[in-house]
Structure formats: C-alpha cells, structure tokens
Design a protein around this motif. Structure first.
Motif, PDB file in Angstrom:
ATOM      1  N   ARG A  95     -16.571  -6.153   0.912  1.00  0.00           N
ATOM      2  CA  ARG A  95     -15.370  -6.259   1.539  1.00  0.00           C
ATOM      3  C   ARG A  95     -14.196  -6.037   0.726  1.00  0.00           C
ATOM      4  NH1 ARG A  95     -16.092  -7.891   6.677  1.00  0.00           N
ATOM      5  NH2 ARG A  95     -17.841  -9.187   6.998  1.00  0.00           N
ATOM      6  N   THR A  96     -13.110  -5.127   1.036  1.00  0.00           N
ATOM      7  CA  THR A  96     -11.943  -4.764   0.168  1.00  0.00           C
ATOM      8  C   THR A  96     -11.168  -5.955  -0.009  1.00  0.00           C
ATOM      9  OG1 THR A  96     -10.616  -4.461   2.116  1.00  0.00           O
ATOM     10  CG2 THR A  96     -11.889  -2.455   1.194  1.00  0.00           C
ATOM     11  N   VAL A  97     -10.747  -6.054  -1.584  1.00  0.00           N
ATOM     12  CA  VAL A  97      -9.834  -7.075  -1.857  1.00  0.00           C
ATOM     13  C   VAL A  97      -8.714  -6.649  -2.874  1.00  0.00           C
ATOM     14  CG1 VAL A  97     -11.432  -8.902  -1.839  1.00  0.00           C
ATOM     15  CG2 VAL A  97     -11.012  -7.764  -4.006  1.00  0.00           C
ATOM     16  N   TYR A  98      -7.583  -7.311  -2.925  1.00  0.00           N
ATOM     17  CA  TYR A  98      -6.636  -6.681  -3.959  1.00  0.00           C
ATOM     18  C   TYR A  98      -7.126  -7.379  -5.243  1.00  0.00           C
ATOM     19  CZ  TYR A  98      -3.616  -5.265  -0.132  1.00  0.00           C
ATOM     20  OH  TYR A  98      -2.956  -4.762   1.087  1.00  0.00           O
TER      21      TYR A  98
ATOM     22  N   ARG B 150      -6.347   1.317  10.685  1.00  0.00           N
ATOM     23  CA  ARG B 150      -6.324  -0.035  10.708  1.00  0.00           C
ATOM     24  C   ARG B 150      -7.004  -0.643   9.111  1.00  0.00           C
ATOM     25  NH1 ARG B 150      -5.901  -5.070  13.145  1.00  0.00           N
ATOM     26  NH2 ARG B 150      -7.740  -6.435  12.747  1.00  0.00           N
ATOM     27  N   GLU B 151      -8.228   0.144   8.953  1.00  0.00           N
ATOM     28  CA  GLU B 151      -8.929  -0.379   7.906  1.00  0.00           C
ATOM     29  C   GLU B 151      -8.201   0.122   6.364  1.00  0.00           C
ATOM     30  OE1 GLU B 151     -11.462  -2.467   7.781  1.00  0.00           O
ATOM     31  OE2 GLU B 151     -11.264  -2.400  10.103  1.00  0.00           O
TER      32      GLU B 151
ATOM     33  N   ASP C  22      -4.859   0.129   6.399  1.00  0.00           N
ATOM     34  CA  ASP C  22      -3.518  -0.304   6.344  1.00  0.00           C
ATOM     35  C   ASP C  22      -2.791  -1.026   5.318  1.00  0.00           C
ATOM     36  OD1 ASP C  22      -1.194  -0.814   7.989  1.00  0.00           O
ATOM     37  OD2 ASP C  22      -1.778  -2.873   8.617  1.00  0.00           O
ATOM     38  N   GLY C  23      -3.933  -1.683   4.219  1.00  0.00           N
ATOM     39  CA  GLY C  23      -3.356  -2.397   3.121  1.00  0.00           C
ATOM     40  C   GLY C  23      -3.282  -1.599   2.200  1.00  0.00           C
TER      41      GLY C  23
ATOM     42  N   LYS D 122     -12.565 -22.964  -2.279  1.00  0.00           N
ATOM     43  CA  LYS D 122     -13.297 -22.103  -1.400  1.00  0.00           C
ATOM     44  C   LYS D 122     -14.744 -22.611  -1.421  1.00  0.00           C
ATOM     45  CE  LYS D 122     -12.205 -18.145  -3.110  1.00  0.00           C
ATOM     46  NZ  LYS D 122     -11.223 -18.482  -4.087  1.00  0.00           N
TER      47      LYS D 122
ATOM     48  N   PHE E  32     -10.519 -13.036   8.573  1.00  0.00           N
ATOM     49  CA  PHE E  32     -11.119 -11.913   9.342  1.00  0.00           C
ATOM     50  C   PHE E  32     -12.271 -12.724   9.942  1.00  0.00           C
ATOM     51  CE2 PHE E  32     -15.248 -11.028   7.347  1.00  0.00           C
ATOM     52  CZ  PHE E  32     -15.226 -11.567   6.085  1.00  0.00           C
TER      53      PHE E  32
ATOM     54  N   GLU F 285     -12.624 -12.559  14.224  1.00  0.00           N
ATOM     55  CA  GLU F 285     -14.051 -11.880  14.734  1.00  0.00           C
ATOM     56  C   GLU F 285     -14.965 -12.946  15.347  1.00  0.00           C
ATOM     57  OE1 GLU F 285     -16.007  -9.762  11.458  1.00  0.00           O
ATOM     58  OE2 GLU F 285     -14.095  -8.358  11.335  1.00  0.00           O
TER      59      GLU F 285
ATOM     60  N   SER G 152      -5.792 -11.607  13.234  1.00  0.00           N
ATOM     61  CA  SER G 152      -6.250 -10.251  13.261  1.00  0.00           C
ATOM     62  C   SER G 152      -5.123  -9.335  12.712  1.00  0.00           C
ATOM     63  CB  SER G 152      -6.706  -9.600  14.536  1.00  0.00           C
ATOM     64  OG  SER G 152      -5.711  -9.470  15.575  1.00  0.00           O
TER      65      SER G 152
ATOM     66  N   GLY H  36      -0.999  -9.768   7.443  1.00  0.00           N
ATOM     67  CA  GLY H  36      -1.109  -8.885   6.153  1.00  0.00           C
ATOM     68  C   GLY H  36      -2.113  -7.752   6.656  1.00  0.00           C
ATOM     69  N   SER H  37      -2.968  -7.531   5.490  1.00  0.00           N
ATOM     70  CA  SER H  37      -3.477  -6.149   5.601  1.00  0.00           C
ATOM     71  C   SER H  37      -5.357  -6.501   5.570  1.00  0.00           C
ATOM     72  CB  SER H  37      -3.330  -5.326   4.432  1.00  0.00           C
ATOM     73  OG  SER H  37      -3.667  -6.269   3.250  1.00  0.00           O
ATOM     74  N   PRO H  38      -6.049  -5.753   5.771  1.00  0.00           N
ATOM     75  CA  PRO H  38      -7.650  -5.987   5.758  1.00  0.00           C
ATOM     76  C   PRO H  38      -7.784  -6.504   4.409  1.00  0.00           C
ATOM     77  CG  PRO H  38      -7.545  -3.674   6.240  1.00  0.00           C
ATOM     78  CD  PRO H  38      -5.987  -4.220   6.107  1.00  0.00           C
ATOM     79  N   GLN H  39      -7.458  -6.579   3.496  1.00  0.00           N
ATOM     80  CA  GLN H  39      -7.774  -6.890   1.992  1.00  0.00           C
ATOM     81  C   GLN H  39      -7.284  -8.555   1.952  1.00  0.00           C
ATOM     82  OE1 GLN H  39      -6.467  -3.877   2.331  1.00  0.00           O
ATOM     83  NE2 GLN H  39      -6.959  -2.641   0.557  1.00  0.00           N
ATOM     84  N   ILE H  40      -5.998  -8.725   2.416  1.00  0.00           N
ATOM     85  CA  ILE H  40      -5.421 -10.133   2.763  1.00  0.00           C
ATOM     86  C   ILE H  40      -6.374 -10.831   3.760  1.00  0.00           C
ATOM     87  CG2 ILE H  40      -3.594 -11.582   3.602  1.00  0.00           C
ATOM     88  CD1 ILE H  40      -1.711  -9.198   2.419  1.00  0.00           C
ATOM     89  N   ARG H  41      -6.665 -10.263   4.564  1.00  0.00           N
ATOM     90  CA  ARG H  41      -7.700 -11.075   5.795  1.00  0.00           C
ATOM     91  C   ARG H  41      -8.955 -11.352   4.926  1.00  0.00           C
ATOM     92  NH1 ARG H  41      -4.936  -7.501   9.138  1.00  0.00           N
ATOM     93  NH2 ARG H  41      -6.572  -6.003   9.288  1.00  0.00           N
ATOM     94  N   HIS H  42      -9.500 -10.365   4.285  1.00  0.00           N
ATOM     95  CA  HIS H  42     -10.664 -10.729   3.598  1.00  0.00           C
ATOM     96  C   HIS H  42     -10.612 -11.884   2.637  1.00  0.00           C
ATOM     97  CE1 HIS H  42     -11.880  -6.411   4.341  1.00  0.00           C
ATOM     98  NE2 HIS H  42     -12.264  -7.064   5.450  1.00  0.00           N
ATOM     99  N   GLN H  43      -9.605 -12.148   1.921  1.00  0.00           N
ATOM    100  CA  GLN H  43      -9.401 -13.119   0.982  1.00  0.00           C
ATOM    101  C   GLN H  43      -8.635 -14.439   1.573  1.00  0.00           C
ATOM    102  OE1 GLN H  43     -11.079 -12.481  -2.015  1.00  0.00           O
ATOM    103  NE2 GLN H  43      -9.544 -12.136  -3.365  1.00  0.00           N
TER     104      GLN H  43
ATOM    105  N   SER I 226       2.375  -0.679  11.229  1.00  0.00           N
ATOM    106  CA  SER I 226       1.502  -1.223  10.095  1.00  0.00           C
ATOM    107  C   SER I 226       1.890  -2.507   9.468  1.00  0.00           C
ATOM    108  CB  SER I 226       1.433  -0.102   8.917  1.00  0.00           C
ATOM    109  OG  SER I 226       2.570   0.099   8.358  1.00  0.00           O
ATOM    110  N   ARG I 227       1.180  -2.923   8.507  1.00  0.00           N
ATOM    111  CA  ARG I 227       1.341  -4.183   8.017  1.00  0.00           C
ATOM    112  C   ARG I 227       2.744  -4.597   7.796  1.00  0.00           C
ATOM    113  NH1 ARG I 227       0.026  -4.582   1.791  1.00  0.00           N
ATOM    114  NH2 ARG I 227       0.424  -2.363   2.048  1.00  0.00           N
TER     115      ARG I 227
END
Lengths: 202, 328
Positions: free
Chosen positions: A102-105, A174-175, A177-178, B52, B76, B80, B96, B99-106, B235-236
């Motif tokens: 998964r993408t992360v910053y 959407r994907e 967007d970051g 975590k 995320f 889901e 959902s 922030g952004s996908p990256q923020i939701r992943h972390q 967008s975000r």
C-alpha cells in the motif's frame, strides 16, 4: 544548500549528505543508551541504532536514529535517491513508497517503525535500462514537466494498477489523490495511468 | 525534530507501562499528525511508544449486537469493512474521505480521534497561543475563515479536526480508555472537551498515561443514517463543514434523531434544535429543510466565517436526504 558551501564545486550534494550520514553514525557510538523501561521491550535510541529494512527486495541494516524517517533513511543512508523530499509533511506525495502493498508517505513514516515490512521505492522499478511499464507510460504520455513529483506519481500509479488492473478515470483520480503536481500535468498523468492498465508488472 | 527514544511494545500492558517510563512520552499510531508536529517543534517528546502492534486492529461483534473497533485499525480498513459499511455507513463514509489514500493506509482510528487541531496559528511554532501556553487565541481577531461558529465563547476558536468523531458521537459510541492503573469507558460525546482556561491545551479527557484502545458502537437498531461533507474542492482536503444524522425510525416517521456537526466547533457539535424538530416528523424533503434551518440556529460566526452558516445548513439538509435514501 550544501553545494554553496563548496566554492570549488568539488563536493556533490550527494557526497555531502553521505558525509553528514557518516558523522552521525560516528556520534552515535558515543551516545549514551536510553534507560530501559521497567517492563516490556527496551527503549531504543535516541542515538543511532541498527534498523533492519527490506528495500526493493534487499535486506539492509542501517545505523540510524529512531527519529529518521523512512524517506531520509532510504535517500541519505541507503543511497536510493529516486523518491524526492519535497514538502516533508505528508502533503505533496513526492515521497510515496509502497509498504506491504500500500502507498505511504515515507516522509511521515519512521524507518524504525517499518522494520519487517516490504518496502518498494521508485528505484526498484526498472530492470537496468528496461523501464517499468508505468515509467514507459509516463514517458509516452509526456506525464511530467519539472519531474519532481514524478517518482511519487509513478509509485502511486503502480499501486493503482495493482488494485485495479484496468482502472477507470474515477478510480485513477481517487487513488492518485494523495499526489500533487505543481506544474499541473494531471491530465497527462491520468492518461499515463490509464494507458499503463493491463500491462502491469511487479 | 528533537531526537527521541523509541519503544515498540507488542501488547497493551507493555504499551501502558512504557507511557509511564519518564519524561514526555507520546503514543505513535500512524504518525500522520504526530510526525508533522514533531518536525515543527509543536511537541518535543523524549520518547515515542509505537502502539500499532500493541493495540487491537479488528472490528468484532459485541454480545449485545454492537461492534468493537480496535484503535489500531487503519482508516482504509474502516472504510472497507463490510459490517461497518452495512450497519454504520456514515462512519465508513467519513473514514473514506479522510486525507488521501496514503494517509488512510497509515492513519489509525485512535490517531484520527486524537489528532491535534489544524488551526494555522496552532501549526506555526512562532504563534504561541493559548494551546501552547501563551496568552491569546490569534484566530479570535485574525484569519478565522476556517474556525468555529459554535462553542466559540471559550478561549480557543479551533474546530475539532477529526472526521470519525462526528459519526461516532451520532451513533452513540463509547471509548475504552486504559492506563497502567485501570480502565474506564467514556461516551464519545463526553470525550471531547470545549476549551476553558483550565483545559485549553487539550481537546479531550485522555490523560498523558492513557491510551484510547477501543471504540464501542451500540447496536444500531432500526436507524437510517446520512453523512455529508461540504468541501472547497473535489480532491483531498479537510471538509469546511459536515454533518452526520442518525434517525431512529418508526415506519416512515422519525422517532428520535441525532444530528452532529463537524468542522464548526471545538468539539463534534450536537445540533439539539435540529434533533428536536425532526422528532415525530415524516422523513421527507420538508424534514431536511427544517432540520437544516434549526441546526444553524444560535450560530455565532467570527469576522470571516459567516459563510459557514449556509454550508452547515446545506450539510445537514443533504445528510437528512441521504438518510432518506436520496442521492444528494
């Protein structure tokens, strides 16, 4: 900037950073260990400690302080400088890496906190001169201007195609967007993302 | 950022012990807010405790038909999760759009609820405001277009930054808080605190040696819920105003309602007037209109944010329409 401190121009910016890295490792040898907590695992740092990372399939042990971000660890200590440090605040996306799929910053992730994870950076995409299909697509669509955001966009697009092999424009928007392109090349980035669909590889 | 030591406990009790290990200690979740604060010297802990791996990451059914969500669940995953989507859709929707996908992943549930305000004065090291031990709120007579229109009589004019907090208050969630000396449960509505001179440096009742470990949602019952966020762009970004409505239904009529507003007050803001006017009404367009009107009654805008009254009214109206199953 580092290069301005070197009037003869003999030290590259990258060499300068390497020197700084080496200095902090040497300083770490002398740093006192933090007291151990009463129970549970010991505290590590604040001086440099060994941090084990798996970057683009290769195991690396870096001697770094706990405060070092994944981005700085990869760029300044593992010498993989493809992903860029731009905002350093989890806003622009240029540092985007893929951690455990998964993408992360990476600027907003501590390196010490992703030990044991599978870390992929833009440096690991190409096979020598053989570009990854997403990289090819960005070139073909002219999906960049200054190019500083491109490594992050490429990684976010790789993740997009792993999630949706043939993405719609809505999924791509959407994907991705970051990630931000201040030159405003978004339409060509989306074009690249859609055209790379179906030809994805690791 | 200042150098710190790092602890990575594998269970809750070790994490709670580590929080008491001396000096300034902060829990590290996804780090999306914390690392930025450290880089800007808004917080200078001696030690971070990565939680975590120590806290629960699942959503599990409770004995009475509710759902118990571990604070380490990623955003995320909330967005889901099939049970959350089915039974608490406003919560999934809020997650959902964070922030952004990256923020939701972390980002984690615990981190989203405990992040610090986004006020631009708070975020600048140079502005030593009430929240940083200073003697003024720079937003009170400064650039306050994104600040509060409700609950702003106190010293700080921030809006609470959490998107999950609003649907959680609307669904009547409770939070489990634990420390090395015990645990307690607090209603989500009582967790967040309006600023007073005594409490202005925090946004909630969590003590420094406590962790928010679980969010406990009651069985939803026969409810319809809706969520709507007004944004400046597609967008975000943080929403400018948003609302969650949870309506307990009796056939086509609304038995009782919870209407909670986000990004308009220092806490998730219960719009009690709107809840009152919805009670006993048919769930229709007219209900959406009167709820929107009632929700903004008593708003006290600052110099630059009167526009928020209008978009808050729209957010409530559209959230009610969404609860009615209408596309908005």
């Amino acid at each position: 900037m580092a290069q301005n401190d070197d009037p003869a121009g003999t030290v590259s910016r990258r060499d300068f950073i390497k020197t700084v890295g080496a200095t902090s490792v040497a300083a770490g040898v002398l740093a006192p260990a933090a007291p151990v907590t009463a129970q549970g695992p010991a505290a590590l740092g604040p001086g440099p400690v060994p941090v084990n990372l798996t970057i683009n399939g290769r195991a690396r042990t870096l001697q770094i302080e706990p405060r070092v971000t994944l981005l700085d660890a990869v760029r300044d200590h593992a010498n993989l400088t493809g992903n860029k440090r731009v905002c350093d605040r989890g806003t622009c996306g240029a540092c985007t890496m893929i951690v455990d799929g998964r993408t992360v910053y990476s600027c907003s992730t501590l390196a010490i906190d992703v030990q044991g994870s599978r870390i992929r950076t833009v440096d690991g995409l190409a096979n020598g001169d053989d570009l990854h299909p997403v990289q090819e697509a960005f070139c073909a669509a002219d999906g960049m201007m200054c190019g500083f955001c491109t490594p992050g966009f490429v990684m976010a697009t790789v993740a997009l195609l792993e999630k949706y092999p043939k993405p719609t424009i809505a999924q791509a928007r959407r994907e991705l967007d970051g990630n931000v392109c201040r030159c405003g090349t978004f339409n060509r980035v989306f074009e690249a993302a859609l055209s790379a669909g179906g030809v994805n590889r690791g | 950022m200042k150098a710190f030591a790092y602890v990575n406990p594998s269970n809750e009790s070790d994490a709670l012990a580590a929080l008491r290990s001396g000096g300034i200690v902060r829990p590290l979740g996804g780090g999306q807010d914390l690392l930025a604060r450290l880089k800007d010297y808004l917080d200078e802990p001696d030690r971070l405790v990565s939680v975590k791996g120590a806290l629960n990451r699942e959503a599990a059914a409770t004995g009475d038909g509710g759902l118990r969500i571990g604070a380490a669940m990623r955003l995320f995953e909330v967005a889901e999760h099939p049970e959350i989507l089915k039974r608490y859709p406003a919560l999934a929707e809020a997650a959902s759009t964070v922030g952004s996908p990256q923020i939701r992943h972390q980002g984690t549930v615990g981190g989203n609820l405990n992040q610090r305000p986004r006020c631009w004065y708070f975020r600048q090291e140079e502005f030593v405001c009430f929240k940083k031990g200073g003697n003024r709120c720079f937003a009170a007579d400064g650039e306050n277009q994104y600040h509060s229109i409700f609950g702003n009589d106190g010293p700080s004019k921030i809006v609470h930054p959490s998107s999950l907090a609003v649907p959680l208050v609307a669904y009547g969630a409770r939070f489990r808080l634990a420390s090395a000396s015990g645990e307690r449960e607090v209603a989500a509505a009582d967790y967040f605190t309006l600023p007073s001179m005594q409490t202005v440096q925090k946004e909630n009742v969590l003590a420094d040696d406590e962790l928010l470990t679980h969010v406990i949602l009651p069985a939803p019952g026969n409810v319809r819920s809706g969520h709507y966020e007004v944004r400046f762009k597609e967008s975000r970004d943080w929403p400018m105003a948003f609302a969650t409505v949870v309506l307990a239904m009796n056939g086509p009529s609304i038995d009782s309602a919870r209407v909670v507003l986000g990004a308009v007050a220092p806490v998730p803001w219960r719009a009690e007037d709107a809840e009152r006017v919805l009670r006993g009404r048919l769930l229709d367009d007219a209900a959406a209109d009167v709820a929107g009107e009632a929700a903004v009654r008593g708003a006290k805008p600052l110099a630059q944010n009167a526009y928020k009254i209008r978009i808050t009214r729209t957010a409530v109206k559209r959230a009610v329409l969404a609860a009615a199953g209408r596309s908005v």
